[in-house]
Design a protein around this motif. Structure first.
Motif, PDB file in Angstrom:
ATOM      1  N   MET A 104       0.846  -1.172   0.000  1.00 16.04           N
ATOM      2  CA  MET A 104       0.000   0.000   0.000  1.00 16.04           C
ATOM      3  C   MET A 104       0.897   1.242   0.000  1.00 16.04           C
ATOM      4  SD  MET A 104      -2.699   0.861   2.880  1.00 16.04           S
ATOM      5  CE  MET A 104      -4.075   1.812   2.627  1.00 16.04           C
ATOM      6  N   ALA A 105       0.676   2.162  -0.912  1.00 17.25           N
ATOM      7  CA  ALA A 105       1.483   3.378  -1.027  1.00 17.25           C
ATOM      8  C   ALA A 105       0.758   4.529  -0.336  1.00 17.25           C
ATOM      9  CB  ALA A 105       1.722   3.715  -2.487  1.00 17.25           C
ATOM     10  N   TYR A 106       1.551   5.282   0.403  1.00 15.28           N
ATOM     11  CA  TYR A 106       0.983   6.444   1.084  1.00 15.28           C
ATOM     12  C   TYR A 106       1.418   7.695   0.326  1.00 15.28           C
ATOM     13  CZ  TYR A 106      -0.072   3.371   4.953  1.00 15.28           C
ATOM     14  OH  TYR A 106      -0.571   2.371   5.722  1.00 15.28           O
ATOM     15  N   TRP A 107       0.527   8.611   0.254  1.00 12.97           N
ATOM     16  CA  TRP A 107       0.827   9.866  -0.432  1.00 12.97           C
ATOM     17  C   TRP A 107       0.771  10.976   0.602  1.00 12.97           C
ATOM     18  CZ3 TRP A 107      -2.183  14.291  -1.697  1.00 12.97           C
ATOM     19  CH2 TRP A 107      -1.550  15.167  -2.594  1.00 12.97           C
ATOM     20  N   TYR A 108       1.823  11.816   0.612  1.00 12.45           N
ATOM     21  CA  TYR A 108       1.872  12.920   1.556  1.00 12.45           C
ATOM     22  C   TYR A 108       2.000  14.207   0.770  1.00 12.45           C
ATOM     23  CZ  TYR A 108       3.655  16.254   4.952  1.00 12.45           C
ATOM     24  OH  TYR A 108       3.830  17.364   5.725  1.00 12.45           O
ATOM     25  N   GLU A 109       1.169  15.177   1.083  1.00  9.48           N
ATOM     26  CA  GLU A 109       1.239  16.488   0.439  1.00  9.48           C
ATOM     27  C   GLU A 109       1.605  17.500   1.516  1.00  9.48           C
ATOM     28  OE1 GLU A 109      -1.427  18.836  -2.744  1.00  9.48           O
ATOM     29  OE2 GLU A 109      -2.489  18.364  -0.883  1.00  9.48           O
ATOM     30  N   SER A 110       2.772  18.115   1.355  1.00  7.15           N
ATOM     31  CA  SER A 110       3.204  19.111   2.333  1.00  7.15           C
ATOM     32  C   SER A 110       2.339  20.366   2.210  1.00  7.15           C
ATOM     33  CB  SER A 110       4.672  19.468   2.126  1.00  7.15           C
ATOM     34  OG  SER A 110       4.813  20.236   0.949  1.00  7.15           O
TER      35      SER A 110
END
Length: 132
Positions: free
Chosen positions: A1-7
């Motif tokens: 499972m890939a996590y996406w982070y948006e600063s």
């Protein structure tokens, strides 16, 4: 499972793009001005100087005077009359005197005064005149 982070910054940029705030900016679709050039540590200073047209007041007055003396013939050739040439060379000589005495900011200079008559003779010769 890939996590996406948006600063926070990424989010602000994405939202501004979605609002169209980057549309129609100057230079849109054009290559960057320094593309393909070697990296220059002082790029930001040079760009600021170019953008602001601030090159005249950036170098110390004594260095500017040295450059002016190097280009004296070219500068004198732009003048129209002998009296203008004599006045300009006299003014340069006065600044040279002040520079030699340490009355100008910048590195010391020991440039001698220019011979007014020699500068006038050179000006006449380059203009194809023998005597006034």
């Amino acid at each position: 499972m890939a996590y996406w982070y948006e600063s926070s910054i990424d989010r602000q940029l994405r939202e501004a793009t979605e609002r169209g705030e980057f549309d129609n900016l100057p230079g849109l679709g054009k290559p960057l001005s320094d593309h393909g050039r070697e990296y220059d540590d002082d790029w930001w200073v040079k760009e600021w100087l170019e953008r602001e047209g601030a090159t005249a007041g950036v170098i110390p007055p004594t260095l500017a005077l040295r450059r002016e003396v190097e280009d004296l013939a070219e500068r004198v050739d732009r003048l129209r009359t002998e009296s203008e040439v004599r006045g300009y060379v006299a003014e340069v000589n006065e600044r040279l005197r002040k520079a030699r005495l340490g009355m100008m900011d910048g590195p010391p200079t020991v440039l001698p005064p220019r011979d007014v008559d020699a500068e006038v003779a050179g000006w006449r010769e380059r203009r194809g005149q023998d005597k006034p």
